[in-house]
Design an enzyme around this catalytic site. Structure first.
Site, PDB file in Angstrom:
ATOM      1  N   LYS A 174       0.848  -1.199   0.000  1.00 35.72           N
ATOM      2  CA  LYS A 174       0.000   0.000   0.000  1.00 35.72           C
ATOM      3  C   LYS A 174       0.884   1.252   0.000  1.00 35.72           C
ATOM      4  O   LYS A 174       2.080   1.179   0.326  1.00 35.72           O
ATOM      5  CB  LYS A 174      -0.910  -0.023   1.231  1.00 35.72           C
ATOM      6  CG  LYS A 174      -0.167  -0.021   2.562  1.00 35.72           C
ATOM      7  CD  LYS A 174      -1.090  -0.369   3.727  1.00 35.72           C
ATOM      8  CE  LYS A 174      -0.340  -0.358   5.054  1.00 35.72           C
ATOM      9  NZ  LYS A 174      -1.159  -0.905   6.149  1.00 35.72           N
ATOM     10  N   ARG A 194     -10.945  -0.402  14.549  1.00 43.15           N
ATOM     11  CA  ARG A 194     -10.650   0.464  13.428  1.00 43.15           C
ATOM     12  C   ARG A 194     -11.447  -0.059  12.235  1.00 43.15           C
ATOM     13  O   ARG A 194     -12.534   0.403  11.972  1.00 43.15           O
ATOM     14  CB  ARG A 194      -9.132   0.446  13.194  1.00 43.15           C
ATOM     15  CG  ARG A 194      -8.602   1.591  12.395  1.00 43.15           C
ATOM     16  CD  ARG A 194      -7.094   1.519  12.227  1.00 43.15           C
ATOM     17  NE  ARG A 194      -6.646   0.347  11.467  1.00 43.15           N
ATOM     18  CZ  ARG A 194      -5.433   0.212  10.948  1.00 43.15           C
ATOM     19  NH1 ARG A 194      -4.520   1.157  11.124  1.00 43.15           N
ATOM     20  NH2 ARG A 194      -5.093  -0.857  10.275  1.00 43.15           N
ATOM     21  N   TYR A 224      16.481  30.586   7.357  1.00 44.96           N
ATOM     22  CA  TYR A 224      15.278  31.303   7.809  1.00 44.96           C
ATOM     23  C   TYR A 224      15.271  31.482   9.319  1.00 44.96           C
ATOM     24  O   TYR A 224      15.654  30.567  10.063  1.00 44.96           O
ATOM     25  CB  TYR A 224      14.021  30.527   7.426  1.00 44.96           C
ATOM     26  CG  TYR A 224      13.636  30.654   5.979  1.00 44.96           C
ATOM     27  CD1 TYR A 224      13.320  31.893   5.420  1.00 44.96           C
ATOM     28  CD2 TYR A 224      13.573  29.535   5.159  1.00 44.96           C
ATOM     29  CE1 TYR A 224      12.952  32.009   4.087  1.00 44.96           C
ATOM     30  CE2 TYR A 224      13.204  29.633   3.829  1.00 44.96           C
ATOM     31  CZ  TYR A 224      12.893  30.873   3.301  1.00 44.96           C
ATOM     32  OH  TYR A 224      12.533  30.973   1.989  1.00 44.96           O
ATOM     33  N   MET A 232      12.048  24.638   2.171  1.00 45.64           N
ATOM     34  CA  MET A 232      11.260  23.793   1.258  1.00 45.64           C
ATOM     35  C   MET A 232      12.148  22.914   0.372  1.00 45.64           C
ATOM     36  O   MET A 232      11.877  21.734   0.178  1.00 45.64           O
ATOM     37  CB  MET A 232      10.358  24.668   0.383  1.00 45.64           C
ATOM     38  CG  MET A 232       9.367  23.862  -0.438  1.00 45.64           C
ATOM     39  SD  MET A 232       8.331  24.893  -1.500  1.00 45.64           S
ATOM     40  CE  MET A 232       7.380  25.813  -0.315  1.00 45.64           C
TER      41      MET A 232
HETATM   42  C1  LIG Z   1      -0.405  -1.839   6.880  1.00 44.12           C
HETATM   43  C2  LIG Z   1      -0.973  -3.146   7.296  1.00 44.12           C
HETATM   44  C3  LIG Z   1      -0.143  -4.271   7.419  1.00 44.12           C
HETATM   45  C4  LIG Z   1       1.364  -4.184   7.338  1.00 44.12           C
HETATM   46  O1  LIG Z   1       1.852  -3.689   8.563  1.00 44.12           O
HETATM   47  P1  LIG Z   1       3.431  -3.554   8.846  1.00 44.12           P
HETATM   48  O2  LIG Z   1       3.502  -3.080  10.252  1.00 44.12           O
HETATM   49  O3  LIG Z   1       3.948  -2.525   7.890  1.00 44.12           O
HETATM   50  O4  LIG Z   1       4.027  -4.875   8.621  1.00 44.12           O
HETATM   51  C5  LIG Z   1      -0.743  -5.493   7.651  1.00 44.12           C
HETATM   52  N1  LIG Z   1      -2.097  -5.604   7.793  1.00 44.12           N
HETATM   53  C6  LIG Z   1      -2.907  -4.533   7.733  1.00 44.12           C
HETATM   54  C7  LIG Z   1      -4.367  -4.724   7.925  1.00 44.12           C
HETATM   55  C8  LIG Z   1      -2.387  -3.277   7.489  1.00 44.12           C
HETATM   56  O5  LIG Z   1      -3.187  -2.207   7.447  1.00 44.12           O
END
Ligand SMILES: *Cc1c(COP(=O)(O)O)cnc(C)c1O
Length: 349
Positions: free
Chosen positions: A37, A122, A244, A292
């Site tokens: 992701k 969640r 700055y 920046m």
């Molecule tokens: C992001 C995520 C993972 C991976 O987690 P890491 O700590 O990066 O290994 C696994 N399962 C779910 C549901 C996630 O949201």
């Protein structure tokens, strides 16, 4: 001088693959997916996923369906691509949704992963919906469960009591549900006990070299190196300010190196006064504010410093976890915020 005065982000795909294999060895006989992701935590979902597919990885997780569609074009048919946040009512026949509620289940037909909330509050079926489904499995309707999955909230704290509680709840509820493979541990969960094993672990961070065992030596290989070129050197007298707000003032005759990287590239402003760059094997303290597009270093003690030299900002001397700690955040955020202006160089496995 370099011909291209841009920062260079080097991503070692061989290290990603070796990290995945190390996790596979830990989790055998269970399989190990790759969580890619957010563009593989900022490192580039396409090259990372391609390298892992070629190494034998068969399961990929993204957060959004759009990420999944792009990944399917890269990976071709075959690997499972699961969408953690679900489909939000849209149709994505090439992807597998993670269903997060009874309403999601009622609206879906065909194979899907089903997320059971065992203590994170969640995403996933909350306790009352879990109970309803376990009591009445026919509520699965037209859904064919590919995996029962749950997610640990405190896996990076091995002694946290919620870990054992989540393992217990996951075992208890999945025993009452129709049989299907189970998916449990994230990166840190892979370093907890045998009760956290399952048919499919879902690491992200550890693949990218972040430490899944905070406070203990990092078992993973580093993946990322970031170097930014020196644009100018300037000799200033004691009392002269830099940057700055004139936040930093030279206490001695000082040589300042101005480097082509700033907060627009994901280098947090909160790092003011905290990090070092590595140049010719020596550490130069970053001085003055992060702007920046530019940061400044005191290179007085590195006489070889020259315009065009690469100042190493992320590497063995200072890894993303350490930078995160210095910036009041975590390595995950440092990686996912890495900028789009870098020249990216991928080292093939
Ligand atoms: C992001 C995520 C993972 C991976 O987690 P890491 O700590 O990066 O290994 C696994 N399962 C779910 C549901 C996630 O949201």
């Amino acid at each position: 001088m370099t011909t291209d005065a841009r920062a260079v982000l080097r991503i070692d795909l061989g290290a990603v693959v070796r990290n995945w294999r190390l996790l596979c060895a830990r989790h055998a006989p269970g399989a190990v997916a790759a969580v890619v992701k957010a563009d593989a935590y900022g490192l580039g979902a396409a090259p990372v996923a391609r390298a892992l597919r070629d190494a034998g990885c068969r399961h990929f997780f993204v957060a959004h369906a759009a990420e999944g569609e792009a990944l399917r074009d890269v990976l071709g048919d075959g690997p499972l691509i699961a969408v953690l946040n679900g489909f939000g009512g849209a149709a994505h026949p090439r992807l597998s949704p993670v269903l997060n509620s009874l309403a999601d289940i009622a609206a879906h037909r065909g194979p899907a992963l089903i997320h059971l909330d065992t203590g994170m509050s969640r995403l996933g079926l909350p306790p009352d919906e879990l109970e309803a489904l376990a009591a009445e499995p026919s509520r699965l309707g037209a859904v064919d469960p590919l995996f029962w999955m749950t997610h640990l909230s405190c896996a990076d704290e091995p002694d946290h009591p919620l870990n054992a509680l989540q393992a217990e709840r996951f075992a208890a509820v999945s025993a009452r549900l129709p049989p299907a493979p189970r998916s449990f541990a994230n990166s840190s969960g892979l370093f907890l006990g045998p009760e956290f094993r399952s048919d499919l672990a879902r690491p992200g961070a550890a693949l990218y070299g972040l430490n899944p065992t905070p406070g203990r030596p990092n078992p993973m290989e580093p993946v990322v190196r970031l170097c930014a070129p020196i644009l100018q050197l300037r000799d200033i007298a004691p009392g002269e300010p830099v940057g700055y707000g004139a936040d930093w003032t030279a206490q001695r005759p000082t040589r300042i190196a101005t480097v082509a990287l700033g907060y627009a590239d994901g280098w947090p402003r909160a790092l003011e006064g905290r990090t070092t760059g590595l140049l010719h094997g020596a550490r130069a303290p970053m001085v003055g504010r992060v702007s920046m597009d530019l940061i400044t270093f005191d290179v007085t003690d590195i006489p070889a410093a020259a315009p065009g030299d690469p100042m190493e900002l992320i590497g063995p001397h200072q890894d993303p976890d350490a930078i995160g700690a210095m910036a009041g955040t975590i390595g995950y955020e440092i990686l996912t915020r890495l900028g789009r202006r870098f020249r990216r160089e991928y080292q093939a496995p």
